[in-house]
Design a protein around this motif. Structure first.
Motif, short mmCIF file in Angstrom:
data_model
loop_
_atom_site.label_atom_id
_atom_site.label_comp_id
_atom_site.label_asym_id
_atom_site.label_seq_id
_atom_site.Cartn_x
_atom_site.Cartn_y
_atom_site.Cartn_z
N LEU A 190 115.27 91.26 185.13
CA LEU A 190 114.55 91.37 186.40
C LEU A 190 114.99 90.16 187.21
O LEU A 190 114.85 89.02 186.76
N VAL A 191 115.56 90.40 188.38
CA VAL A 191 116.04 89.29 189.20
C VAL A 191 115.03 89.06 190.32
O VAL A 191 114.65 89.99 191.04
N ALA A 192 114.54 87.82 190.40
CA ALA A 192 113.58 87.46 191.46
C ALA A 192 113.97 86.09 191.98
O ALA A 192 114.01 85.12 191.24
N GLY A 193 114.26 86.04 193.27
CA GLY A 193 114.58 84.76 193.89
C GLY A 193 115.75 84.05 193.24
O GLY A 193 115.72 82.84 193.06
N GLY A 194 116.76 84.80 192.83
CA GLY A 194 117.95 84.19 192.24
C GLY A 194 117.77 83.83 190.77
O GLY A 194 118.69 83.35 190.12
N VAL A 195 116.57 84.05 190.23
CA VAL A 195 116.34 83.77 188.81
C VAL A 195 116.46 85.09 188.04
O VAL A 195 115.89 86.10 188.45
N THR A 196 117.21 85.05 186.95
CA THR A 196 117.35 86.26 186.13
C THR A 196 116.45 86.15 184.91
O THR A 196 116.65 85.30 184.05
N TRP A 197 115.43 86.98 184.89
CA TRP A 197 114.47 87.01 183.78
C TRP A 197 114.89 88.11 182.81
O TRP A 197 115.17 89.23 183.23
N GLN A 198 114.88 87.80 181.53
CA GLN A 198 115.16 88.83 180.52
C GLN A 198 113.84 89.48 180.11
O GLN A 198 112.86 88.80 179.86
N VAL A 199 113.85 90.80 180.03
CA VAL A 199 112.67 91.52 179.55
C VAL A 199 112.72 91.56 178.03
O VAL A 199 113.73 91.98 177.45
N ILE A 200 111.65 91.09 177.39
CA ILE A 200 111.56 91.14 175.92
C ILE A 200 110.36 92.01 175.58
O ILE A 200 109.22 91.68 175.95
N GLU A 201 110.61 93.12 174.89
CA GLU A 201 109.49 93.99 174.53
C GLU A 201 108.92 93.55 173.19
O GLU A 201 109.66 93.29 172.24
N THR A 202 107.60 93.44 173.14
CA THR A 202 106.94 93.06 171.89
C THR A 202 105.86 94.11 171.60
O THR A 202 105.58 94.97 172.42
N ALA A 203 105.28 94.02 170.40
CA ALA A 203 104.26 95.01 170.02
C ALA A 203 103.28 94.37 169.06
O ALA A 203 103.48 93.25 168.61
N GLY A 204 102.25 95.11 168.73
CA GLY A 204 101.25 94.62 167.77
C GLY A 204 99.90 94.43 168.45
O GLY A 204 98.89 94.94 167.99
N HIS A 205 99.86 93.71 169.57
CA HIS A 205 98.63 93.59 170.36
C HIS A 205 98.41 94.91 171.09
O HIS A 205 97.29 95.37 171.26
N CYS A 206 99.51 95.49 171.53
CA CYS A 206 99.48 96.84 172.07
C CYS A 206 100.93 97.32 172.11
O CYS A 206 101.85 96.51 171.94
N ARG A 207 101.10 98.61 172.32
CA ARG A 207 102.48 99.13 172.35
C ARG A 207 103.09 98.92 173.72
O ARG A 207 102.41 99.01 174.73
N GLY A 208 104.37 98.66 173.74
CA GLY A 208 105.08 98.54 175.02
C GLY A 208 104.69 97.30 175.81
O GLY A 208 104.66 97.33 177.04
N HIS A 209 104.41 96.22 175.12
CA HIS A 209 104.07 94.94 175.79
C HIS A 209 105.37 94.26 176.22
O HIS A 209 106.32 94.15 175.45
N LEU A 210 105.40 93.79 177.46
CA LEU A 210 106.62 93.16 177.97
C LEU A 210 106.42 91.68 178.28
O LEU A 210 105.44 91.30 178.93
N CYS A 211 107.36 90.85 177.79
CA CYS A 211 107.40 89.43 178.16
C CYS A 211 108.61 89.24 179.08
O CYS A 211 109.51 90.09 179.14
N LEU A 212 108.63 88.11 179.79
CA LEU A 212 109.79 87.76 180.62
C LEU A 212 110.28 86.38 180.22
O LEU A 212 109.46 85.45 180.09
#
Ligand SMILES: [Zn+2]
Length: 356
Positions: A190-212
């Motif tokens: 996800l690119v915002a303001g020239g910063v490139t954030w990587q999407v990291i999907e995690t699970a366990g607390h709920c399904r399809g949880h996304l970190c950046l």
């Protein structure tokens, strides 16, 4: 029975790491409706929550001069709408809210997504799984949800709990399900303001949880996957009764260990901190200790409900009993999948687990 401290919230059990281990970001959190700039183009926002856990953090990513992305929204409740209205005066006055990125499908994280999407013509980014599961939940009749929950709870030794259902306002807290603009997947950027954030999907607390994760500046938006003073609730749910969420949670923690050790963690609850790896180790140890307690307790066949006191050591009421039972079952099903306990179907209809 001896009380073993920590309280439960809907997000999980209070389980802080030692403050000196976590190196919290100095300074106070922003007041509701105000923003605090913590890095170039990155703002910390707070929304008040009318529940045991009284706040959620949101993150505003400037997206060039004229637009921005917000991570999570707050609850579909008046307090949160009021905080947004003051954010619209500042820091949002000169920037269009172009995108809402939702970490996961709990109402404090996505409850104003529809409202913001309409109000700002913002696009909604959330995982397909989170979008589907929240839509499915809201499509179900409340009486069907109750019935499914009761059947699940009584199969694990908690018959007809009085007032243990999720509160009715849970539904309004969701504030409707917005149309999905984009469903990011693990590894995407996800690119915002020239910063490139990587999407990291995690699970366990709920399904399809996304970190950046911004590897360049070493910043992780961790959602509810890693919190500084709460061990996130990891529950088997009535909607997925045979799942093994604890394995998913521990695997996800291991994936986050790939982040740089000096990473600044931006959690959804509590204050930003460094020492991600220390926090991960503490959370993992906590679950290992809980697993050992539960396994020991299963010298005799035990239901999930019978495992709750050895894990939580306190009297629980209302919806907390449901959360605790789900978490006990998550530990039992993890032990079963490891071949450390086996599951026995009781003549009384209650599932029990016994050490092998
Ligand atoms: Zn949360």
């Amino acid at each position: 029975m001896k009380e073993r401290g920590p309280e439960l919230t809907r997000e999980g059990e209070r389980y802080p790491s030692r403050a000196q281990d976590l190196a919290y970001l100095p300074g106070d959190p922003p007041a509701p409706g105000e923003g605090r700039r913590i890095a170039d183009g990155l703002w910390w926002l707070r929304m008040p929550l009318p529940m045991e856990l009284n706040h959620i953090n949101l993150w505003l990513l400037e997206d060039g001069d004229s637009s921005c992305t917000v991570v999570d929204t707050g609850l579909g409740a008046e307090e949160c709408r009021a905080a947004w209205e003051s954010l619209e005066v500042e820091p949002l006055a000169r920037r269009r809210l172009a995108r809402v990125f939702i970490t996961h499908d709990h109402p404090d994280h996505m409850g104003l997504a529809s409202w913001l999407a309409e109000r700002h013509h913002a696009g909604i980014w959330m995982s397909q799984q989170a979008h589907e599961s929240s839509s499915a939940f809201l499509r179900m009749e409340p009486t069907d949800v109750d019935e499914r929950t009761r059947a699940f709870l009584s199969a694990h030794g908690l018959p007809s709990p009085a007032s243990s259902d999720p509160p009715r306002d849970h539904r309004t807290w969701f504030g409707g399900i917005p149309p999905l603009t984009h469903a990011p997947v693990d590894g995407e950027t996800l690119v915002a303001g020239g910063v490139t954030w990587q999407v990291i999907e995690t699970a366990g607390h709920c399904r399809g949880h996304l970190c950046l994760y911004d590897p360049e500046r070493r910043i992780l938006v961790s959602g509810d996957q890693v919190l500084p003073s709460i061990s996130p609730n990891v529950s088997v749910l009535a909607s997925a009764p045979d799942s093994d969420p604890l394995r998913a949670f521990l695997d996800s923690l291991a994936r986050l260990e790939a982040c740089d050790p000096a990473t600044l963690v931006l959690p959804s609850h509590g204050r930003p901190f460094r020492a991600l790896h220390k926090r991960i180790a503490d959370l993992r140890n906590h679950h290992f200790e809980q697993l050992a307690r539960v396994e020991e307790h299963c010298r005799e066949p035990r239901s999930a409900q019978e495992a709750v006191p050895v894990m939580f050591g306190r009297v629980l009421r209302g919806f907390h009993r449901v959360l605790a039972l789900g978490e006990a079952l998550a530990h039992l099903q993890f032990l079963a999948s490891e071949g450390r306990v086996s599951r026995i179907a009781g003549a009384d209809g209650v599932a029990r687990f016994v050490r092998i």
